[in-house]
Design a protein around this motif. Structure first.
Motif: not given
Length: 79
Positions: A66-68, A55-59, A61-62
């Protein structure tokens, strides 16, 4: 003479089956037994840690997406 022929295919298939069975048996022996129909605490902790890390890695990545500039929703063609 071809490298991929029926004889080599059968030998490869048989070798794969034998080694796959051997690896499964070895893996089953390495796992501790389940006592009283409940997994041991180490197995529960490992599953929880894996879920948390996922879940940490998934968040993470999201958040990068969003920042890009967000999700383009397309196939990469910019108009």
């Amino acid at each position: 003479m071809s490298i991929v022929n029926r004889r080599n295919a059968v030998l490869g298939w048989a070798t794969w089956k034998v080694h796959k069975r051997r690896v499964k048996k070895k893996a089953r022996q390495a796992v501790p037994a389940v006592e009283e129909r409940r997994p041991n605490k180490a197995a529960i902790a490992a599953a929880g840690a894996a879920a948390l890390a996922g879940s940490v890695l998934w968040r993470k990545g999201r958040r990068r997406t969003a920042a890009a500039g967000g999700d383009s929703g397309g196939d990469g063609d910019a108009e």
